[in-house]
Design a protein around this motif. Structure first.
Motif, PDB file in Angstrom:
ATOM      1  N   LYS A  90      13.483   8.173   8.619  1.00  0.00           N
ATOM      2  CA  LYS A  90      12.203   8.692   7.998  1.00  0.00           C
ATOM      3  C   LYS A  90      10.949   7.772   8.076  1.00  0.00           C
ATOM      4  O   LYS A  90       9.952   7.681   8.343  1.00  0.00           O
ATOM      5  CB  LYS A  90      12.300   9.464   6.532  1.00  0.00           C
ATOM      6  CG  LYS A  90      13.024  10.608   6.539  1.00  0.00           C
ATOM      7  CD  LYS A  90      13.245  11.123   5.130  1.00  0.00           C
ATOM      8  CE  LYS A  90      13.705  10.186   4.008  1.00  0.00           C
ATOM      9  NZ  LYS A  90      15.067   9.501   4.099  1.00  0.00           N
ATOM     10  N   SER A  91      11.492   6.433   7.239  1.00  0.00           N
ATOM     11  CA  SER A  91      10.462   5.395   7.223  1.00  0.00           C
ATOM     12  C   SER A  91      10.036   4.836   8.702  1.00  0.00           C
ATOM     13  O   SER A  91       8.959   4.504   8.910  1.00  0.00           O
ATOM     14  CB  SER A  91      10.991   4.305   6.407  1.00  0.00           C
ATOM     15  OG  SER A  91      11.358   4.563   5.121  1.00  0.00           O
ATOM     16  N   ALA A  92      11.256   4.710   9.450  1.00  0.00           N
ATOM     17  CA  ALA A  92      11.070   4.241  10.766  1.00  0.00           C
ATOM     18  C   ALA A  92       9.959   4.953  11.468  1.00  0.00           C
ATOM     19  O   ALA A  92       9.136   4.452  11.999  1.00  0.00           O
ATOM     20  CB  ALA A  92      12.227   4.253  11.607  1.00  0.00           C
ATOM     21  N   PRO A 114       7.426   1.117  -2.999  1.00  0.00           N
ATOM     22  CA  PRO A 114       8.330   0.466  -4.240  1.00  0.00           C
ATOM     23  C   PRO A 114       9.460  -0.244  -3.514  1.00  0.00           C
ATOM     24  O   PRO A 114       9.949  -0.955  -4.192  1.00  0.00           O
ATOM     25  CB  PRO A 114       8.994   1.915  -4.692  1.00  0.00           C
ATOM     26  CG  PRO A 114       8.792   3.135  -3.852  1.00  0.00           C
ATOM     27  CD  PRO A 114       7.516   2.345  -2.760  1.00  0.00           C
ATOM     28  N   LYS A 115       9.955  -0.338  -2.400  1.00  0.00           N
ATOM     29  CA  LYS A 115      10.752  -1.020  -1.737  1.00  0.00           C
ATOM     30  C   LYS A 115      10.559  -2.427  -1.052  1.00  0.00           C
ATOM     31  O   LYS A 115      11.160  -3.184  -0.682  1.00  0.00           O
ATOM     32  CB  LYS A 115      11.713  -0.275  -0.751  1.00  0.00           C
ATOM     33  CG  LYS A 115      12.519   0.666  -1.216  1.00  0.00           C
ATOM     34  CD  LYS A 115      13.028   1.338   0.024  1.00  0.00           C
ATOM     35  CE  LYS A 115      14.370   2.284  -0.387  1.00  0.00           C
ATOM     36  NZ  LYS A 115      15.083   2.794   0.568  1.00  0.00           N
ATOM     37  N   GLY A 116       9.236  -2.475  -0.850  1.00  0.00           N
ATOM     38  CA  GLY A 116       8.488  -3.570  -0.261  1.00  0.00           C
ATOM     39  C   GLY A 116       8.947  -3.736   1.082  1.00  0.00           C
ATOM     40  O   GLY A 116       8.677  -4.765   2.017  1.00  0.00           O
ATOM     41  N   GLU A 117       9.163  -2.591   1.756  1.00  0.00           N
ATOM     42  CA  GLU A 117       9.506  -2.384   3.315  1.00  0.00           C
ATOM     43  C   GLU A 117       8.457  -2.337   4.181  1.00  0.00           C
ATOM     44  O   GLU A 117       8.517  -2.502   5.362  1.00  0.00           O
ATOM     45  CB  GLU A 117      10.590  -1.633   3.692  1.00  0.00           C
ATOM     46  CG  GLU A 117      10.024  -0.145   3.219  1.00  0.00           C
ATOM     47  CD  GLU A 117      11.195   0.903   3.507  1.00  0.00           C
ATOM     48  OE1 GLU A 117      11.462   0.931   4.775  1.00  0.00           O
ATOM     49  OE2 GLU A 117      11.586   1.685   2.706  1.00  0.00           O
ATOM     50  N   TRP A 118       7.169  -2.091   3.810  1.00  0.00           N
ATOM     51  CA  TRP A 118       6.033  -2.328   4.519  1.00  0.00           C
ATOM     52  C   TRP A 118       5.397  -3.509   4.809  1.00  0.00           C
ATOM     53  O   TRP A 118       4.463  -3.315   5.654  1.00  0.00           O
ATOM     54  CB  TRP A 118       5.129  -1.071   3.864  1.00  0.00           C
ATOM     55  CG  TRP A 118       5.595   0.121   4.171  1.00  0.00           C
ATOM     56  CD1 TRP A 118       6.556   0.906   3.696  1.00  0.00           C
ATOM     57  CD2 TRP A 118       4.975   1.165   5.198  1.00  0.00           C
ATOM     58  NE1 TRP A 118       6.692   2.412   4.236  1.00  0.00           N
ATOM     59  CE2 TRP A 118       5.621   2.453   5.274  1.00  0.00           C
ATOM     60  CE3 TRP A 118       4.091   0.992   6.460  1.00  0.00           C
ATOM     61  CZ2 TRP A 118       5.670   3.533   6.130  1.00  0.00           C
ATOM     62  CZ3 TRP A 118       3.941   2.307   7.171  1.00  0.00           C
ATOM     63  CH2 TRP A 118       4.806   3.321   7.102  1.00  0.00           C
ATOM     64  N   TYR A 298       2.908   7.958   1.613  1.00  0.00           N
ATOM     65  CA  TYR A 298       3.517   7.991   0.708  1.00  0.00           C
ATOM     66  C   TYR A 298       5.042   7.978   0.893  1.00  0.00           C
ATOM     67  O   TYR A 298       5.545   8.957   1.057  1.00  0.00           O
ATOM     68  CB  TYR A 298       3.476   9.136  -0.466  1.00  0.00           C
ATOM     69  CG  TYR A 298       1.757   9.284  -0.764  1.00  0.00           C
ATOM     70  CD1 TYR A 298       1.431   8.956  -2.003  1.00  0.00           C
ATOM     71  CD2 TYR A 298       1.098  10.084  -0.023  1.00  0.00           C
ATOM     72  CE1 TYR A 298       0.361   9.075  -2.693  1.00  0.00           C
ATOM     73  CE2 TYR A 298      -0.575  10.343  -0.462  1.00  0.00           C
ATOM     74  CZ  TYR A 298      -0.892   9.695  -1.757  1.00  0.00           C
ATOM     75  OH  TYR A 298      -2.083   9.755  -1.969  1.00  0.00           O
ATOM     76  N   ASP A 299       5.563   6.713   1.397  1.00  0.00           N
ATOM     77  CA  ASP A 299       6.790   6.751   1.554  1.00  0.00           C
ATOM     78  C   ASP A 299       7.816   6.797   0.060  1.00  0.00           C
ATOM     79  O   ASP A 299       7.025   6.316  -0.960  1.00  0.00           O
ATOM     80  CB  ASP A 299       7.228   5.197   2.158  1.00  0.00           C
ATOM     81  CG  ASP A 299       8.503   5.282   3.066  1.00  0.00           C
ATOM     82  OD1 ASP A 299       9.329   6.200   2.698  1.00  0.00           O
ATOM     83  OD2 ASP A 299       8.918   4.297   3.896  1.00  0.00           O
ATOM     84  N   GLU A 300       8.965   7.363   0.017  1.00  0.00           N
ATOM     85  CA  GLU A 300       9.678   7.395  -1.110  1.00  0.00           C
ATOM     86  C   GLU A 300       8.778   8.488  -2.050  1.00  0.00           C
ATOM     87  O   GLU A 300       8.774   7.973  -3.251  1.00  0.00           O
ATOM     88  CB  GLU A 300      10.115   6.049  -1.870  1.00  0.00           C
ATOM     89  CG  GLU A 300      10.563   5.093  -0.917  1.00  0.00           C
ATOM     90  CD  GLU A 300      12.099   5.399  -0.752  1.00  0.00           C
ATOM     91  OE1 GLU A 300      12.635   5.624  -1.678  1.00  0.00           O
ATOM     92  OE2 GLU A 300      12.524   5.328   0.472  1.00  0.00           O
ATOM     93  N   ALA A 301       8.053   9.313  -1.867  1.00  0.00           N
ATOM     94  CA  ALA A 301       7.299  10.227  -2.509  1.00  0.00           C
ATOM     95  C   ALA A 301       8.067  11.004  -3.568  1.00  0.00           C
ATOM     96  O   ALA A 301       7.465  11.247  -4.641  1.00  0.00           O
ATOM     97  CB  ALA A 301       6.530  11.049  -1.802  1.00  0.00           C
TER      98      ALA A 301
HETATM   99 MG   LIG Z   1      13.039   4.977   3.778  1.00  0.00          MG
END
Ligand SMILES: [Mg+2]
Ligand SMILES: Nc1ncnc2c1ncn2[C@@H]1O[C@H](COP(=O)(O)OP(=O)(O)O)[C@@H](O)[C@H]1O
Length: 438
Positions: A90-92, A114-118, A298-301
């Motif tokens: 999903k994030s990909a 929230p994960k700092g992955e962006w 909104y990732d991890e919404a």
């Molecule tokens: Mg994800």
């Protein structure tokens, strides 16, 4: 359209003889009839916008541009819901959509990561990363809105939302009155007010202003007591140092991507919701100047949906987004994340249903067996679509739009993998590369 008789055929390496010759009568039907008989196979290609991947049924390229599809009448709004179990990509997909949209001249805003992955994604496109957390010098003043006629009103709405979040309940009319009077007092100081100024004004109400509102000053003090306690959390409590002073950043409205990295905030849901509320207000102000088409992701919404006050605010913002050329992308694990907001028939539940109705594109990645019935009902899936959901491989999803459905395999470009690969930390002992641990 004509389905030809299947015949053995000759290739350069000899005669193809895999099976007996089928003796079926030729069948002739119009495209409209076949579209009914084979809804997947006969959907016309979706070829406007940035390339996303391959249509699993036609092998053709699948492209997506919510603004173009909205303009063409294919969508009733540009917002997208993306749901699927963890690790399905999903994030990909969200990151690819962001990167490719930027290449096409759009801008992207991630109001809370929230994960700092962006962070690596923003760095790759020369975007801005604002990192918030205890011990980090960054401060955002949520009352730092664009000067203008509705500056006070938007500050008032924001303060009410913050108070509701910290108190875990809606605020009363009397509390609203106390808050508005305190804000007006803080604004009279002449400089941009901060939350600290508002808390101080709640503790020392203005006698003349109270009299003008027909309230005794002692009553006004009492009315504002709970709200002051709630807001004080941002000034001296566990959230001090994030939102209680002048902003340390000014935002370049032309930046291709802005990410608010909240990974340092830890797992506290209150802190995350407050940070998102404050930051969205700060950004609303900072970005109002720009009219570029923008993705807000909104990732991890699902984490945000636990806070009714935040959902209420999100929905109000979504209502305005079309006017500002904004397409929202909301990433969940499952549709039942929306149920978590509140019981059937409650205001919270109506808000959740409103959010779902506001996403006219629904992208469904693999779902667990226990989610199939709920997902099917909520999205009005056909039996064929439902049967696909537990089988979908990583990176493949059902894209359901009001007038068309596609099954799409998202194709990652090798150049994107470097900053999209969230599995790197799982695979390598020494993954370096500037990624924050998720
Ligand atoms: Mg994800
Ligand atoms: N379309 C795809 N093709 C190949 N690998 C993919 C694809 N989508 C995702 N991945 C890989 O799967 C991993 C997990 O994806 P991620 O987007 O973090 O999942 P989710 O956000 O659904 O939990 C990533 O490391 C990514 O490299």
């Amino acid at each position: 359209m004509n389905i030809a008789r299947v015949r053995p055929f000759r290739t350069s390496v000899g005669r193809y003889a895999a099976g007996p010759r089928l003796r079926l009568p030729a069948h002739r039907a119009s495209s409209a009839v076949l579209a009914g008989a084979y809804p997947f196979l006969a959907t016309s290609p979706c070829d406007t916008g940035v390339p996303v991947g391959v249509d699993a049924f036609t092998g053709g390229l699948f492209c997506f541009d919510p603004w173009a599809l909205y303009a063409a009448g294919d969508l009733t709004n540009p917002n997208v819901l993306l749901a699927g179990v963890i690790g399905q990509g999903k994030s990909a997909l969200a990151k690819s959509l962001a990167l490719r949209a930027i290449a096409a001249g759009r801008t992207v805003y991630v109001p809370g990561d929230p994960k700092g992955e962006w962070t690596p994604v923003a760095r790759a496109v020369g975007g801005t990363v604002v990192r918030l957390g205890p011990g980090i010098a960054t401060r955002l003043n949520p009352l730092d809105v664009m000067p203008g006629a509705d500056a006070s009103a938007s500050r008032g709405r924001l303060l009410a939302a913050i108070a509701a979040l910290t108190l875990h309940r809606g605020i009363s009319a009397a509390e609203h009155g106390a808050l508005d009077a305190a804000l007006a007092g803080a604004e009279r100081r002449g400089t941009t007010p901060t939350i600290g100024h508002v808390v101080a004004a709640l503790g020392a109400p203005d006698r003349a202003a109270a009299r003008a509102d027909g309230v005794r000053v002692e009553d006004r003090l009492l009315d504002g007591r709970d709200v002051a306690h709630g807001l004080r959390r941002l000034v001296r409590g566990d959230l001090a140092g994030l939102f209680d002073g002048p902003s340390t950043h000014t935002l370049d409205p032309g930046a291709p991507m802005v990410v608010l990295d909240l990974s340092a905030l830890g797992s506290g849901e209150d802190a995350l919701a407050l940070a998102m509320t404050c930051s969205s207000a700060w950004l609303e102000g900072a970005l109002a100047a720009s009219s570029a088409k923008r993705w807000v992701i909104y990732d991890e919404a699902w984490r945000l949906l636990r806070q009714v006050a935040l959902v209420r605010r999100m929905q109000a913002q979504w209502k305005l987004s079309r006017a500002h050329g904004i397409a929202n992308l909301m990433v969940l694990h499952r549709l039942s994340d929306l149920d978590a907001i509140g019981r059937q028939g409650s205001e919270a539940r109506a808000l959740a249903e409103g959010l779902l109705a506001d996403c006219s594109t629904r992208v469904i990645y693999r779902q667990e067996a226990d989610q199939l019935a709920g997902t099917t009902t909520a999205l009005g899936l056909t039996q064929a679509e439902r049967d696909l959901l537990p089988l979908l491989p990583r990176g493949t999803g059902v894209w359901k739009m009001p007038r068309r459905t596609h099954v799409v395999h998202h194709v990652l470009h090798p150049a994107e993998l470097d900053f999209i690969d969230t599995d790197a930390a799982m695979r390598d002992d020494n993954h370096g590369g500037g990624r924050d641990a998720a």
